[in-house]
Write an enzyme that holds these catalytic residues in place. Structure first.
Site, PDB file in Angstrom:
ATOM      1  N   GLU A 241       0.750  -1.276   0.084  1.00 45.87           N
ATOM      2  CA  GLU A 241       0.190   0.031   0.175  1.00 45.87           C
ATOM      3  C   GLU A 241       0.813   1.378  -0.097  1.00 45.87           C
ATOM      4  OE1 GLU A 241      -3.164   0.107   2.883  1.00 45.87           O
ATOM      5  OE2 GLU A 241      -3.848  -1.892   2.104  1.00 45.87           O
TER       6      GLU A 241
ATOM      7  N   GLU B 233      -5.234  -8.582   0.574  1.00 47.89           N
ATOM      8  CA  GLU B 233      -5.927  -8.065   1.784  1.00 47.89           C
ATOM      9  C   GLU B 233      -7.398  -8.132   1.807  1.00 47.89           C
ATOM     10  OE1 GLU B 233      -4.067  -5.222   4.288  1.00 47.89           O
ATOM     11  OE2 GLU B 233      -2.113  -6.007   4.086  1.00 47.89           O
TER      12      GLU B 233
HETATM   13  C1  GAL Z   1      -3.958  -2.299   5.637  1.00 49.88           C
HETATM   14  C2  GAL Z   1      -2.647  -2.623   5.948  1.00 49.88           C
HETATM   15  C3  GAL Z   1      -2.693  -3.476   7.085  1.00 49.88           C
HETATM   16  C4  GAL Z   1      -3.719  -3.561   7.998  1.00 49.88           C
HETATM   17  C5  GAL Z   1      -5.112  -3.207   7.359  1.00 49.88           C
HETATM   18  C6  GAL Z   1      -6.275  -2.983   8.155  1.00 49.88           C
HETATM   19  O1  GAL Z   1      -3.990  -0.991   4.975  1.00 49.88           O
HETATM   20  O2  GAL Z   1      -1.837  -3.181   5.106  1.00 49.88           O
HETATM   21  O3  GAL Z   1      -1.543  -3.532   7.669  1.00 49.88           O
HETATM   22  O4  GAL Z   1      -3.406  -2.796   9.108  1.00 49.88           O
HETATM   23  O5  GAL Z   1      -4.946  -2.217   6.433  1.00 49.88           O
HETATM   24  O6  GAL Z   1      -6.356  -1.614   8.578  1.00 49.88           O
END
Ligand code: GAL
Length: 449
Positions: A170, A360
């Site tokens: 990200e 994710e």
């Molecule tokens: C993403 C990040 C993760 C996690 C997730 C939830 O942006 O890559 O590390 O924290 O959000 O907030």
């Protein structure tokens, strides 16, 4: 008959994983020669982390990785995504390599392979060595030299065991929150930090890709972007324009230079022109490109945007989910699986993206432990609906290779500290006791179904 969603619907080669990150899970902050990261330093500043939590202990993955990988296996996943801590491997960011740091990730990788879990390694998941931040971090011109060295060290150490690499997690997340708004480490603000950080980060992701390509035979190389569907608050011209500016930042800024479109400079959004001037970026536009094997797509929520002349540069604000009275998570993020589907389709329709891996997706809720049981039905619903969105896109021809749930267990949620829980496994941060939530059991049944 009512059709129950099962992993088989996605095909037998589909990869199912869970993801974690070094700064959020490992703990062992000062152990075995690890240098401080910007999150260690930032968390010491009063008021920066909700509840005052620090990443010092995390969920102690550093000592409990064997048990935690058994949990991954027990839940039925076949792929495990984790990140390498730059400051564990190179405590000062440059200079001497820390052998114990190198050894730790060998142990994690070996354990994955022993259990039949395919490792996906993220090279940079936000924990820059503090020593490099003292020199300006991502805003310093030399960051590319430092990052390339780190990537080289990692590729040489693990390249014969690890084939799946994610260069940067990200880029928009950490450059905007860390170098423009100051809400994340290293807490910097202003265009003088943000613009160089954008440029250096886009260069780093492409250069990192080239280094892995050269050093790791048969590598499967990606980088992970966050995307949000941006919805204008109304049809008014100024709201539409405001939503467009936010869309440029949140969705287009980092992917477009990679796929050869250059920075998304728009006549109606002049401030990004400065990016072109910075470091004469246009001269190096081809260096920002890289032919990634896959794009890591991370999706959590859509945003609704309205015009707000008081906000510098972007002149836009979010109308949050709570005030719109729509379903939302404990983070205040709108729950909207259709917007996930649209996001996947949009990235696919860009052209130039060969393969998508959902690197994710997940949600935080106020989990309650009752008699040792965490009945997190909202999280189960979140996953069920979002997986249906993935399946729909896949059936329409999008080449989606895998899906990673965020996250294995409750962990250090950046500026939210330990107050927001995203895990499939509950962690009692006083005792480090792990308890599988009902969503974890749901995953196990889904994956074995
Ligand atoms: C993403 C990040 C993760 C996690 C997730 C939830 O942006 O890559 O590390 O924290 O959000 O907030």
């Amino acid at each position: 008959m009512h059709h129950i969603l099962s992993a088989r619907d996605f095909g037998k080669n589909f990869q199912w994983g869970v993801a974690i990150a070094a700064a959020q899970n490992e703990g062992a902050a000062g152990e075995d020669g690890k240098g401080a990261s910007i999150w260690d330093a930032f968390a010491k500043r009063p008021g920066k982390i909700r509840g005052g939590g620090r990443p010092t202990t995390g969920c102690d993955f550093y000592h409990r990785y064997k048990d935690d990988l058994l949990l991954v296996k027990a839940l039925g996943f076949t792929v495990f995504r984790f990140s390498l801590s730059w400051a564990r491997i190179l405590p000062d960011g440059t200079g001497k390599v820390n052998k114990e740091g190198i050894a730790f990730y060998h142990k994690v990788i070996d354990e994955c392979l022993k259990l039949g879990l395919i490792p996906y390694v993220t090279l940079y998941h936000w924990d820059l060595p503090q020593e490099l931040q003292k020199k300006g971090g991502w805003a310093n011109y030399f960051i590319n030299k430092w990052f390339n060295r780190f990537v080289t060290v990692c590729a040489e150490a693990y390249g014969d065991k690890v084939k799946n690499w994610i260069i940067i997690n990200e880029p928009f997340g950490f450059t905007s929150l860390g170098y423009m708004i100051g809400r994340h480490a290293p807490g910097k603000t202003g265009l003088e930090n943000f613009l160089p950080a954008i440029y250096h980060t886009s260069l780093a992701q492409a250069e990192g890709g080239r280094i892995i390509r050269n050093l790791v035979p048969y590598a499967h190389i990606g980088t992970a972007f966050s995307f949000s569907q941006v919805v204008p608050h109304s049809d008014k011209k100024e709201d539409l324009a405001a939503a467009n500016r936010v869309d440029i930042l949140m969705n287009r800024l980092f992917i477009e230079p990679v796929i050869g479109k250059g920075y998304p400079i728009d006549d109606s959004f002049k401030f990004l022109e400065k990016l072109q001037l910075h470091n004469k970026a246009w001269k190096f536009a081809d260096r920002l490109q890289f032919d990634f094997d896959f794009i890591g797509l991370q999706y959590y929520f859509p945003v609704v945007i309205k015009y707000n002349p008081l906000v510098p540069y972007v002149q836009a604000t979010e109308v949050n989910a709570k005030s719109r009275k729509v379903p939302h998570t404990a983070m205040g993020w709108e729950i909207n699986a259709d917007s996930f589907y649209r996001t996947i389709k949009r990235i696919w329709l860009y052209g130039g993206v060969k393969e998508i891996v959902i690197t994710e997706n997940g949600a935080a809720f106020k989990d309650e432990v009752k008699n040792g049981i965490i009945n997190d039905t909202e999280r189960i619903d979140y996953f069920r609906h979002h997986l249906k969105a993935v399946l729909k896109a896949k059936r329409e021809g999008v080449n989606i290779k895998g899906y990673f749930a965020w996250t294995l267990m409750d962990n250090f949620e950046w500026s939210e500290g330990y107050t927001k829980r995203f895990g499939l496994v509950h962690v009692d941060f006083k005792t480090q006791l792990r308890t599988i939530k009902n969503s974890g059991y749901w995953w196990r049944d889904f994956l074995n179904g």
